[in-house]
Design an enzyme around this catalytic site. Structure first.
Site, PDB file in Angstrom:
ATOM      1  N   TYR A   1      24.186 -34.276 -43.484  1.00  0.00           N
ATOM      2  CA  TYR A   1      22.788 -33.802 -43.542  1.00  0.00           C
ATOM      3  C   TYR A   1      22.656 -32.576 -44.458  1.00  0.00           C
ATOM      4  CZ  TYR A   1      18.533 -31.494 -41.777  1.00  0.00           C
ATOM      5  OH  TYR A   1      17.330 -30.856 -41.669  1.00  0.00           O
TER       6      TYR A   1
ATOM      7  N   SER B   1      28.393 -39.976 -41.534  1.00  0.00           N
ATOM      8  CA  SER B   1      27.505 -40.131 -42.700  1.00  0.00           C
ATOM      9  C   SER B   1      27.798 -41.464 -43.369  1.00  0.00           C
ATOM     10  CB  SER B   1      27.733 -38.977 -43.677  1.00  0.00           C
ATOM     11  OG  SER B   1      29.108 -38.839 -43.948  1.00  0.00           O
TER      12      SER B   1
ATOM     13  N   SER C   1      27.489 -20.521 -38.223  1.00  0.00           N
ATOM     14  CA  SER C   1      26.320 -20.784 -37.384  1.00  0.00           C
ATOM     15  C   SER C   1      25.897 -19.519 -36.645  1.00  0.00           C
ATOM     16  CB  SER C   1      26.693 -21.855 -36.360  1.00  0.00           C
ATOM     17  OG  SER C   1      25.714 -21.915 -35.354  1.00  0.00           O
TER      18      SER C   1
ATOM     19  N   TYR D   1      32.568 -25.751 -29.730  1.00  0.00           N
ATOM     20  CA  TYR D   1      31.994 -25.833 -31.087  1.00  0.00           C
ATOM     21  C   TYR D   1      31.790 -24.425 -31.657  1.00  0.00           C
ATOM     22  CZ  TYR D   1      28.493 -25.997 -34.755  1.00  0.00           C
ATOM     23  OH  TYR D   1      27.813 -25.786 -35.934  1.00  0.00           O
TER      24      TYR D   1
ATOM     25  N   LYS E   1      33.671 -22.123 -34.942  1.00  0.00           N
ATOM     26  CA  LYS E   1      33.020 -21.383 -36.036  1.00  0.00           C
ATOM     27  C   LYS E   1      33.530 -19.942 -36.074  1.00  0.00           C
ATOM     28  CE  LYS E   1      30.631 -24.695 -37.647  1.00  0.00           C
ATOM     29  NZ  LYS E   1      30.976 -25.266 -38.940  1.00  0.00           N
TER      30      LYS E   1
ATOM     31  N   PHE F   1      20.717 -20.722 -39.085  1.00  0.00           N
ATOM     32  CA  PHE F   1      19.910 -20.770 -37.866  1.00  0.00           C
ATOM     33  C   PHE F   1      19.592 -22.249 -37.582  1.00  0.00           C
ATOM     34  CE2 PHE F   1      19.762 -16.534 -36.253  1.00  0.00           C
ATOM     35  CZ  PHE F   1      20.592 -15.953 -37.201  1.00  0.00           C
ATOM     36  N   ASN F   2      18.372 -22.690 -37.467  1.00  0.00           N
ATOM     37  CA  ASN F   2      18.152 -24.086 -37.058  1.00  0.00           C
ATOM     38  C   ASN F   2      17.614 -24.914 -38.225  1.00  0.00           C
ATOM     39  OD1 ASN F   2      18.256 -22.426 -34.569  1.00  0.00           O
ATOM     40  ND2 ASN F   2      17.947 -24.408 -33.586  1.00  0.00           N
TER      41      ASN F   2
ATOM     42  N   LEU G   1      16.295 -30.567 -31.196  1.00  0.00           N
ATOM     43  CA  LEU G   1      14.867 -30.754 -30.911  1.00  0.00           C
ATOM     44  C   LEU G   1      14.135 -31.610 -31.954  1.00  0.00           C
ATOM     45  CD1 LEU G   1      12.413 -30.074 -29.185  1.00  0.00           C
ATOM     46  CD2 LEU G   1      12.190 -27.923 -30.454  1.00  0.00           C
TER      47      LEU G   1
ATOM     48  N   PHE H   1      13.103 -28.306 -22.310  1.00  0.00           N
ATOM     49  CA  PHE H   1      14.060 -27.710 -21.376  1.00  0.00           C
ATOM     50  C   PHE H   1      13.620 -26.317 -20.942  1.00  0.00           C
ATOM     51  CE2 PHE H   1      17.224 -30.400 -23.954  1.00  0.00           C
ATOM     52  CZ  PHE H   1      17.099 -31.492 -23.098  1.00  0.00           C
TER      53      PHE H   1
ATOM     54  N   GLY I   1      23.429 -23.268 -20.658  1.00  0.00           N
ATOM     55  CA  GLY I   1      23.971 -22.553 -21.826  1.00  0.00           C
ATOM     56  C   GLY I   1      22.925 -22.142 -22.854  1.00  0.00           C
TER      57      GLY I   1
HETATM   58  P1  NAD Z   1      26.746 -33.666 -40.502  1.00  0.00           P
HETATM   59  O1  NAD Z   1      27.526 -34.274 -39.404  1.00  0.00           O
HETATM   60  O2  NAD Z   1      25.505 -34.364 -40.961  1.00  0.00           O
HETATM   61  O3  NAD Z   1      27.680 -33.431 -41.780  1.00  0.00           O
HETATM   62  C1  NAD Z   1      29.034 -33.123 -41.661  1.00  0.00           C
HETATM   63  C2  NAD Z   1      29.784 -34.032 -42.617  1.00  0.00           C
HETATM   64  O4  NAD Z   1      31.169 -33.731 -42.549  1.00  0.00           O
HETATM   65  C3  NAD Z   1      29.620 -35.511 -42.275  1.00  0.00           C
HETATM   66  O5  NAD Z   1      29.274 -36.223 -43.459  1.00  0.00           O
HETATM   67  C4  NAD Z   1      31.011 -35.926 -41.773  1.00  0.00           C
HETATM   68  O6  NAD Z   1      31.298 -37.275 -42.089  1.00  0.00           O
HETATM   69  C5  NAD Z   1      31.897 -34.952 -42.506  1.00  0.00           C
HETATM   70  N1  NAD Z   1      33.169 -34.636 -41.869  1.00  0.00           N
HETATM   71  C6  NAD Z   1      33.399 -34.226 -40.589  1.00  0.00           C
HETATM   72  N2  NAD Z   1      34.715 -33.995 -40.418  1.00  0.00           N
HETATM   73  C7  NAD Z   1      35.313 -34.243 -41.604  1.00  0.00           C
HETATM   74  C8  NAD Z   1      36.652 -34.171 -42.070  1.00  0.00           C
HETATM   75  N3  NAD Z   1      37.671 -33.795 -41.283  1.00  0.00           N
HETATM   76  N4  NAD Z   1      36.916 -34.517 -43.355  1.00  0.00           N
HETATM   77  C9  NAD Z   1      35.916 -34.900 -44.188  1.00  0.00           C
HETATM   78  N5  NAD Z   1      34.644 -34.987 -43.805  1.00  0.00           N
HETATM   79  C10 NAD Z   1      34.349 -34.656 -42.528  1.00  0.00           C
HETATM   80  O7  NAD Z   1      26.405 -32.170 -40.066  1.00  0.00           O
HETATM   81  P2  NAD Z   1      25.457 -31.102 -40.755  1.00  0.00           P
HETATM   82  O8  NAD Z   1      24.301 -30.867 -39.872  1.00  0.00           O
HETATM   83  O9  NAD Z   1      25.227 -31.462 -42.178  1.00  0.00           O
HETATM   84  O10 NAD Z   1      26.367 -29.806 -40.668  1.00  0.00           O
HETATM   85  C11 NAD Z   1      27.174 -29.372 -41.772  1.00  0.00           C
HETATM   86  C12 NAD Z   1      27.915 -28.108 -41.374  1.00  0.00           C
HETATM   87  O11 NAD Z   1      26.974 -27.094 -41.023  1.00  0.00           O
HETATM   88  C13 NAD Z   1      28.813 -28.285 -40.155  1.00  0.00           C
HETATM   89  O12 NAD Z   1      29.994 -27.534 -40.364  1.00  0.00           O
HETATM   90  C14 NAD Z   1      28.014 -27.700 -39.022  1.00  0.00           C
HETATM   91  O13 NAD Z   1      28.814 -27.214 -37.994  1.00  0.00           O
HETATM   92  C15 NAD Z   1      27.289 -26.572 -39.750  1.00  0.00           C
HETATM   93  N6  NAD Z   1      26.049 -26.181 -39.060  1.00  0.00           N
HETATM   94  C16 NAD Z   1      25.093 -27.125 -38.798  1.00  0.00           C
HETATM   95  C17 NAD Z   1      23.937 -26.760 -38.121  1.00  0.00           C
HETATM   96  C18 NAD Z   1      22.874 -27.801 -37.797  1.00  0.00           C
HETATM   97  O14 NAD Z   1      22.012 -27.517 -36.966  1.00  0.00           O
HETATM   98  N7  NAD Z   1      22.867 -28.977 -38.422  1.00  0.00           N
HETATM   99  C19 NAD Z   1      23.756 -25.436 -37.720  1.00  0.00           C
HETATM  100  C20 NAD Z   1      24.734 -24.497 -38.012  1.00  0.00           C
HETATM  101  C21 NAD Z   1      25.901 -24.887 -38.695  1.00  0.00           C
HETATM  102  N1  UDP Z   2      15.031 -28.443 -26.712  1.00  0.00           N
HETATM  103  C1  UDP Z   2      14.181 -29.116 -25.848  1.00  0.00           C
HETATM  104  N2  UDP Z   2      14.319 -30.469 -25.722  1.00  0.00           N
HETATM  105  C2  UDP Z   2      15.236 -31.190 -26.442  1.00  0.00           C
HETATM  106  C3  UDP Z   2      16.092 -30.492 -27.338  1.00  0.00           C
HETATM  107  C4  UDP Z   2      15.966 -29.115 -27.439  1.00  0.00           C
HETATM  108  O1  UDP Z   2      13.343 -28.502 -25.185  1.00  0.00           O
HETATM  109  O2  UDP Z   2      15.323 -32.420 -26.278  1.00  0.00           O
HETATM  110  C5  UDP Z   2      14.877 -26.978 -26.888  1.00  0.00           C
HETATM  111  C6  UDP Z   2      16.121 -26.166 -26.543  1.00  0.00           C
HETATM  112  O3  UDP Z   2      16.117 -25.827 -25.175  1.00  0.00           O
HETATM  113  C7  UDP Z   2      15.963 -24.948 -27.477  1.00  0.00           C
HETATM  114  C8  UDP Z   2      15.241 -25.525 -28.701  1.00  0.00           C
HETATM  115  O4  UDP Z   2      14.630 -26.740 -28.262  1.00  0.00           O
HETATM  116  O5  UDP Z   2      15.115 -23.988 -26.892  1.00  0.00           O
HETATM  117  C9  UDP Z   2      16.170 -25.841 -29.869  1.00  0.00           C
HETATM  118  O6  UDP Z   2      17.231 -26.660 -29.391  1.00  0.00           O
HETATM  119  P1  UDP Z   2      18.307 -27.275 -30.395  1.00  0.00           P
HETATM  120  O7  UDP Z   2      19.317 -27.997 -29.571  1.00  0.00           O
HETATM  121  O8  UDP Z   2      17.613 -28.025 -31.475  1.00  0.00           O
HETATM  122  O9  UDP Z   2      18.971 -25.976 -31.095  1.00  0.00           O
HETATM  123  P2  UDP Z   2      19.894 -24.817 -30.461  1.00  0.00           P
HETATM  124  O10 UDP Z   2      19.525 -24.638 -29.028  1.00  0.00           O
HETATM  125  O11 UDP Z   2      21.297 -25.286 -30.648  1.00  0.00           O
HETATM  126  O12 UDP Z   2      19.574 -23.611 -31.272  1.00  0.00           O
END
Ligand code: NAD
Ligand code: UDP
Length: 329
Positions: free
Chosen positions: A11, A36, A124, A148, A152, A177-178, A199, A217, A291
């Site tokens: 993503y 993916s 994160s 998780y 990080k 952030f989100n 969400l 929630f 949590g």
């Molecule tokens: P995602 O799952 O869509 O993308 C992660 C990609 O990494 C996937 O394409 C997966 O196939 C690949 N992958 C996983 N393990 C692998 C490995 N060992 N070798 C090669 N490829 C591998 O997730 P995302 O939302 O795009 O997140 C990307 C990064 O950002 C992650 O590290 C995640 O922890 C971090 N992050 C995401 C969020 C969020 O809300 N999406 C928030 C904070 C941090």
């Molecule tokens: N949340 C919710 N219903 C859902 C998923 C999330 O009410 O089905 C709320 C959750 O309690 C939080 C906010 O939406 O207050 C964002 O949640 P998310 O899991 O997207 O992000 P994170 O909590 O990891 O920042």
């Protein structure tokens, strides 16, 4: 400049690839397609009219990753590969530590061996634990309550120690952030398998009629309307933050929050989504989720000052672009 994006088919990584290609970088992707699909790489190429050099490799696989470094002149890496589901990490801690910490170790080792001196890491906001928002980069990290989050925090520590030992290395830790939304074309976006944990993907499933109701929630938090508050950031703004981070070749370790600095409640997001897209989102308030914190949002001023980067897109843009993607996919 050739940038290796691990997890570039995912993503966030796919949107980063688009931003990099648009700015004239060449992009190499290493992704094992665990969460993916290869068609995302083709969509990146369609959006940008540039080719991506794709390697289907596991970043933890030292020999396979080495071949990527041997076959390419890499100038910098953006490490997005990882597992990201909080609940799953509680059930499968070993898999999470192995993949998330293991991939960071393997990748930084190759960077040192092949003299690649720029390393940008997808961290994160979860590493702030229950520090009071707005959280800023000077705050001490607190326990995160799940494996998780710990992967990080551990990866950050490993990268900091490695940068101290290797003065040529520039490490940038980006605390997201989100992230929500999608590229405005609607060609790439977030497509979680199974039941979404976050969400926004849940809201879109309810709006599409795939799920009957969103469960909110808790509505008894000490927030503006009682529902949880988060800092939602458009994924293209986030992606552009990575390009800005690559321009900034500060030595040692730099840490930046990538957020908007604005807190939005669950109810505000649901209402904005309904209004912008003219769709109903049924919801029901249920118990708090274990949590969860009441309110998490960034102090985003450091990235604005040092990187000249600020999130530009609105909550309405996030809601509209995510819906465009849902209609097209
Ligand atoms: P995602 O799952 O869509 O993308 C992660 C990609 O990494 C996937 O394409 C997966 O196939 C690949 N992958 C996983 N393990 C692998 C490995 N060992 N070798 C090669 N490829 C591998 O997730 P995302 O939302 O795009 O997140 C990307 C990064 O950002 C992650 O590290 C995640 O922890 C971090 N992050 C995401 C969020 C969020 O809300 N999406 C928030 C904070 C941090
Ligand atoms: N949340 C919710 N219903 C859902 C998923 C999330 O009410 O089905 C709320 C959750 O309690 C939080 C906010 O939406 O207050 C964002 O949640 P998310 O899991 O997207 O992000 P994170 O909590 O990891 O920042």
């Amino acid at each position: 400049m050739n940038i290796l994006v691990t997890g570039g088919a995912g993503y966030i990584g796919s949107h980063i690839c688009v931003s990099l290609l648009r700015k004239g970088y060449s992009v190499i992707v290493a992704d094992n397609l665990h969460n993916s699909e290869i068609k995302t790489i083709h969509k990146i190429e369609e959006i940008t009219n540039h080719e991506v050099s794709f390697y289907e490799v596991d970043v933890c696989d030292s020999a396979a990753l080495e071949s990527v470094f041997v076959n390419n002149q890499i100038d910098g890496v953006i490490h997005c590969a990882g597992y990201k589901a909080v609940g799953e990490s509680i059930e499968q801690p070993v898999a999470y530590y192995k993949n998330n910490v293991g991939s960071t170790l393997t990748l930084i080792e190759k960077c040192i061996k092949y003299n690649v001196n720029q390393f940008v890491f997808s961290s994160s906001a979860t590493v702030y634990g229950n520090n009071v928002s707005p959280v800023d980069e000077t705050m001490e990290l607190l326990p995160t309550t799940n494996p998780y989050g710990e992967t990080k925090a551990m990866s950050e520590r490993i990268l900091k120690d490695t940068a101290h030992a290797n003065p040529n290395l520039s490490v940038t830790l980006l605390r997201y952030f989100n992230p929500v939304g999608a590229h405005e074309s609607g060609l790439i976006g977030e497509n979680p398998k199974g039941i979404p944990n976050n969400l926004m993907p849940y809201i879109t499933r309810v709006a599409k009629g795939e799920f009957e109701q969103l469960q909110i929630f808790g509505d008894d938090y000490p927030t503006k309307d009682g529902t949880g508050v988060r800092d939602y950031i458009h994924v293209m703004d986030l992606a552009e933050g990575h390009v800005a981070a690559l321009y900034n070749k500060a030595e040692g370790v730099s840490i930046y929050n990538l957020g908007t600095g604005e807190g939005t409640s669950v109810l505000e997001l649901v209402n904005k989504f309904s209004e912008v897209n003219n769709v109903d989102v049924n919801y029901q308030v249920v118990e708090r989720r274990d949590g969860d914190l009441a309110s998490v949002y960034a102090n985003a001023s450091k990235a604005a000052k040092d990187l000249n980067w600020e999130a530009k897109r609105s909550l309405a843009d996030m809601c509209r672009d995510v819906w465009t993607y849902e209609q097209r996919k």
